[in-house]
Design a protein around this motif. Structure first.
Motif, PDB file in Angstrom:
ATOM      1  N   CYS A 246       3.407   3.020   7.915  1.00 57.82           N
ATOM      2  CA  CYS A 246       4.072   2.787   9.209  1.00 57.82           C
ATOM      3  C   CYS A 246       3.878   1.368   9.730  1.00 57.82           C
ATOM      4  O   CYS A 246       4.783   0.765  10.277  1.00 57.82           O
ATOM      5  CB  CYS A 246       3.521   3.777  10.225  1.00 57.82           C
TER       6      CYS A 246
ATOM      7  N   ASN B  50      -3.586  -4.668   7.606  1.00 54.95           N
ATOM      8  CA  ASN B  50      -3.692  -3.248   7.227  1.00 54.95           C
ATOM      9  C   ASN B  50      -5.109  -2.740   7.040  1.00 54.95           C
ATOM     10  O   ASN B  50      -5.335  -1.832   6.228  1.00 54.95           O
ATOM     11  CB  ASN B  50      -2.857  -2.951   5.975  1.00 54.95           C
TER      12      ASN B  50
ATOM     13  N   PHE C 191      -5.614   2.612  17.268  1.00 58.22           N
ATOM     14  CA  PHE C 191      -4.406   2.357  16.473  1.00 58.22           C
ATOM     15  C   PHE C 191      -3.236   3.064  17.151  1.00 58.22           C
ATOM     16  O   PHE C 191      -3.319   4.248  17.466  1.00 58.22           O
ATOM     17  CB  PHE C 191      -4.618   2.927  15.058  1.00 58.22           C
TER      18      PHE C 191
ATOM     19  N   LEU D 160       0.859  -1.188   0.000  1.00 57.90           N
ATOM     20  CA  LEU D 160       0.000   0.000   0.000  1.00 57.90           C
ATOM     21  C   LEU D 160       0.894   1.236   0.000  1.00 57.90           C
ATOM     22  O   LEU D 160       1.984   1.226   0.589  1.00 57.90           O
ATOM     23  CB  LEU D 160      -0.881   0.030   1.257  1.00 57.90           C
TER      24      LEU D 160
HETATM   25  C1  LIG Z   1      -4.625   3.110   7.016  1.00 51.67           C
HETATM   26  N1  LIG Z   1      -3.438   2.290   7.234  1.00 51.67           N
HETATM   27  C2  LIG Z   1      -3.149   1.514   6.036  1.00 51.67           C
HETATM   28  C3  LIG Z   1      -3.652   1.374   8.341  1.00 51.67           C
HETATM   29  C4  LIG Z   1      -2.281   3.153   7.478  1.00 51.67           C
HETATM   30  C5  LIG Z   1      -2.291   3.961   8.731  1.00 51.67           C
HETATM   31  C6  LIG Z   1      -1.241   5.062   8.749  1.00 51.67           C
HETATM   32  C7  LIG Z   1       0.169   4.586   8.709  1.00 51.67           C
HETATM   33  O1  LIG Z   1       1.091   5.012   8.049  1.00 51.67           O
END
Ligand SMILES: C[N+](C)(C)CCCC=O
Ligand SMILES: NC(=O)c1ccc[n+]([C@@H]2O[C@H](COP(=O)([O-])OP(=O)(O)OC[C@H]3O[C@@H](n4cnc5c(N)ncnc54)[C@H](O)[C@@H]3O)[C@@H](O)[C@H]2O)c1
Length: 484
Positions: free
Chosen positions: A285, A439, A447, A279
């Motif tokens: 992250c 993800n 989160f 992605l």
């Molecule tokens: C939406 N995601 C794919 C979990 C990414 C969250 C933010 C991290 O970089």
């Protein structure tokens, strides 16, 4: 297609990010085409001070409004974003370089987040505590004041929404600094909040890099800093905030493990590994970049994963068929982390056929095998489309290896054995564990990281606690007992 975008759009962007005239300019690069998207002037102490003061005066009005009133304004903002999702997503593609398919999802998650916290704004409440003699106490959940949000470049609009939505729901104001690499879409969010009816200055955007970020963290009127970015910068932010006894949320980097057991449903595990790594051009992250595969299924897994990685459509991020767009620009030929790992595919600069995109920053997605736990590519966050695959034999062994890292943002496990799935989830040292997927991040779910990946949470009900404070009110109903 990106090549066909009218120059007017770029001129508008230049206008959007233009700040007061100052000598030094930061350039924001248009990742997909390698051209300069806009030049902006970093905010200095005067602008930072002005934005914090204006946020503070907006906070005084906003925090006195009923939660339900704040909710109505936030719902209107969510509605506007939903209505303009395609336009904003397009701007995000130009801002960041990710594919339009992903940008649309980011914008949807953003309005859902604002909608979710609007729903919670009217539920903020304290507790009533009975005390002897008819006395009682109650607690009030109050706003913190002016919160600072500092964002990374990979999810510009989404990060601004994940931070501002809970902050505003609790009655705070926010001054937000996007990454200087992706300065555009946070400004769009500010305009939308304004249009929806927030008081002037409630959500301010300041532009700039480290110096502007430092000014924000050190400002005495700031109550809290919510930071998303790398571990080294996060440590600096925490140090500066500690000096002013400011609350901090740190959403930092990761090198997350994904454990694939031989009893998994292989098709889903392969899909999960791709979702865990590719992605946003691998610039996520929580990516599961250390893919541990049980030895018996390793050959089959590699065959499938490499076949599908080679088939990923890289190129113009504004085209519907593109699955991987442009990034900051990196390729394995310039990186010295291979140390004997075997490149099964990708890792090279990719040049799109459209001549207008030739200067852009593209890389073919890469799968590495023959990896060892102590290699740089396995230990350090690459923040590019690079999946490192490692074999394992036993559950206990792989958990120990998976936890052998200073990071702790996310993790994942693919298995059909329900007991093993929950046992592994319990034993992995990470803020999130995905079972049989990877993800996905619904806004209802908290989160955030363990260990060096940070602390505090975004999303979910718990985040209300990170943007509010409790006041205790003690009420006497009788006479004051006097010792003197
Ligand atoms: C939406 N995601 C794919 C979990 C990414 C969250 C933010 C991290 O970089
Ligand atoms: N955990 C999460 O939710 C999450 C989400 C997205 C990205 N990230 C992490 O972010 C990193 C990539 O983003 P990046 O390259 O933009 O990170 P970065 O640390 O270079 O920059 C992040 C932000 O901090 C600002 N900054 C830089 N120096 C500063 C200072 N001294 N004081 C205050 N602010 C300062 C930057 O201008 C930028 O806005 C990766 O490590 C990634 O894992 C984490």
């Amino acid at each position: 297609s990106l090549a066909l975008l009218p120059t007017r759009l770029f001129k508008n962007m230049l206008y959007i990010v233009a700040m007061r005239a100052q000598p030094a300019y930061n350039q924001s690069i248009l990742f997909p085409a390698g051209r300069v998207l806009c030049q902006m002037v970093p905010c200095g102490s005067e602008e930072v001070d002005e934005s914090i003061k204006s946020a503070h005066s907006a906070y005084r009005k906003w925090s006195k409004m009923a939660g339900m009133e704040r909710a109505r304004v936030m719902l209107e903002a969510a509605r506007i974003i939903r209505e303009r999702r395609e336009k904003i997503a397009k701007l995000e593609v130009i801002n960041n370089g990710k594919s339009i398919t992903e940008a649309l999802v980011d914008i949807d998650i953003a309005w859902q987040c604002i909608e979710y916290y609007a729903g919670l704004a009217g539920t903020l409440a304290g507790q009533h505590v009975q005390l002897p003699g008819g006395a009682f106490a109650y607690t009030r959940r109050e706003a913190l004041g002016v919160c600072v949000g500092i964002g990374a470049f990979n999810y510009p609009f989404q990060i601004a929404s994940w931070k501002s939505a809970p902050a505003l729901a609790c009655g705070n104001a926010m001054v937000f600094k996007p990454s200087p690499m992706t300065p555009v879409t946070a400004v769009i969010l500010a305009e939308i909040y304004k249009e929806a009816g927030v008081p002037d200055g409630l959500f301010c955007v300041v532009q700039g890099g480290a110096e502007t970020g430092t000014l924000l963290c050190q400002h005495p009127m700031v109550a809290k800093v919510s930071f998303t970015g790398s571990v080294p910068t996060g440590k600096k932010v925490m140090e500066m905030s500690a000096k002013g006894v400011k609350q901090v949320t740190l959403e930092l980097g990761g090198k997350s493990p994904l454990l694939i057991f031989k009893d998994c449903e292989l098709e889903n595990a392969v899909r999960g590994a791709l979702m865990a790594n590719f992605l946003t051009q691998g610039q996520v992250c929580c990516n599961g970049t250390r893919v541990f595969v049980q030895r018996e299924i390793l050959p089959k897994f590699l065959e499938e994963v490499v076949k599908r990685t080679k088939a990923i459509a890289v190129g113009d991020p504004l085209l519907d068929g593109t699955r991987m767009g442009a990034s900051r620009g990196s390729d394995l030929t310039t990186v010295s982390f291979l140390q004997g790992a075997n490149v099964l595919c990708g890792g090279e600069p990719f040049v799109p056929s459209d001549p207008k995109l030739k200067g852009g920053y593209y890389m073919s997605p890469c799968v590495l095998d023959n990896c060892k736990d102590d290699m740089t590519c396995v230990k350090e966050e690459i923040f590019g489309p690079v999946m490192s695959v490692l074999p394992f034999d036993a559950e206990e062994e792989v958990i120990q290896r998976a936890n052998n890292t200073t990071f702790g943002l996310a993790s994942g496990v693919f298995t059909r054995d329900i007991s093993r799935a929950h046992r592994v989830a319990e034993n992995l040292e990470a803020g999130t564990c995905f079972i049989n997927n990877y993800n996905i991040s619904p806004v209802e779910v908290p989160f955030g990281g363990y260990k060096n990946s940070g602390f505090g949470r975004e999303n979910g009900q718990v985040t209300i606690e990170y943007y509010s404070q409790l006041k205790t009110v003690v009420v006497e109903m009788g006479d004051v007992e006097n010792y003197f």
